[in-house]
Design a protein around this motif. Sequence first.
Motif, short mmCIF file in Angstrom:
data_model
loop_
_atom_site.label_atom_id
_atom_site.label_comp_id
_atom_site.label_asym_id
_atom_site.label_seq_id
_atom_site.Cartn_x
_atom_site.Cartn_y
_atom_site.Cartn_z
N ALA A 74 40.65 35.90 27.48
CA ALA A 74 41.03 37.13 28.19
C ALA A 74 39.97 37.49 29.23
O ALA A 74 40.32 37.93 30.34
N GLN A 75 38.70 37.32 28.90
CA GLN A 75 37.63 37.62 29.86
C GLN A 75 37.69 36.68 31.06
O GLN A 75 37.52 37.12 32.20
N ARG A 76 37.94 35.39 30.81
CA ARG A 76 38.06 34.44 31.93
C ARG A 76 39.26 34.78 32.80
O ARG A 76 39.19 34.72 34.03
N ARG A 77 40.37 35.16 32.18
CA ARG A 77 41.58 35.52 32.92
C ARG A 77 41.33 36.77 33.78
O ARG A 77 41.73 36.83 34.93
N THR A 78 40.63 37.75 33.22
CA THR A 78 40.31 38.97 33.98
C THR A 78 39.40 38.65 35.15
O THR A 78 39.63 39.13 36.27
N ALA A 79 38.39 37.82 34.93
CA ALA A 79 37.48 37.45 36.00
C ALA A 79 38.23 36.71 37.11
O ALA A 79 37.98 36.93 38.30
N GLN A 80 39.16 35.85 36.73
CA GLN A 80 39.95 35.12 37.71
C GLN A 80 40.81 36.07 38.53
O GLN A 80 40.90 35.93 39.76
N ARG A 81 41.40 37.06 37.89
CA ARG A 81 42.23 38.04 38.62
C ARG A 81 41.39 38.88 39.58
O ARG A 81 41.81 39.17 40.69
N ILE A 82 40.20 39.25 39.16
CA ILE A 82 39.30 40.02 40.02
C ILE A 82 38.92 39.18 41.23
O ILE A 82 38.94 39.66 42.37
N TYR A 83 38.60 37.91 40.99
CA TYR A 83 38.22 37.01 42.10
C TYR A 83 39.39 36.87 43.08
O TYR A 83 39.20 36.96 44.29
N LEU A 84 40.58 36.65 42.56
CA LEU A 84 41.74 36.48 43.42
C LEU A 84 42.04 37.75 44.22
O LEU A 84 42.40 37.69 45.40
N ALA A 85 41.85 38.90 43.59
CA ALA A 85 42.06 40.16 44.30
C ALA A 85 41.03 40.34 45.40
O ALA A 85 41.34 40.83 46.49
N ALA A 86 39.80 39.90 45.14
CA ALA A 86 38.73 40.04 46.13
C ALA A 86 38.96 39.17 47.34
O ALA A 86 38.74 39.60 48.48
N ILE A 87 39.45 37.95 47.12
CA ILE A 87 39.66 37.06 48.28
C ILE A 87 40.95 37.42 49.03
O ILE A 87 41.12 37.04 50.17
N ALA A 88 41.83 38.16 48.37
CA ALA A 88 43.09 38.57 49.03
C ALA A 88 42.87 39.72 49.99
O ALA A 88 43.69 39.96 50.86
N CYS A 89 41.76 40.43 49.84
CA CYS A 89 41.49 41.60 50.71
C CYS A 89 41.02 41.20 52.08
O CYS A 89 40.52 40.28 52.44
#
Length: 89
Positions: A74-89
């Motif tokens: 779950a922590q890895r999945r959350t980190a991946q979502r945060i990273y993807l959100a950051a690069i989408a901005c």
Amino acid sequence: MSAIVESLGVVVRQLREAQGWSQEQLAEHSDLNRSYVGEIERGRAIASIVTADKLARALGVSLSVLLAHCDQFAQRRTAQRIYLAAIAC
């Protein structure tokens, strides 16, 4: 679907595949129905603590280790979502 339900399903599948077992074999070792094991792996069934313990024991790990793997996933999945959100901005 909640993160813990999804995480449990993924981790159970990973541990089952590491054993080289089919869902049928895991079901036999854990005294569960094969279709129920499949539902858990797909995150469509919420396993009770008793069921999670049966799965853990069948897979050769303690319940605490199984849950720790779920937390790590779950922590890895959350980190991946945060990273993807950051690069989408």
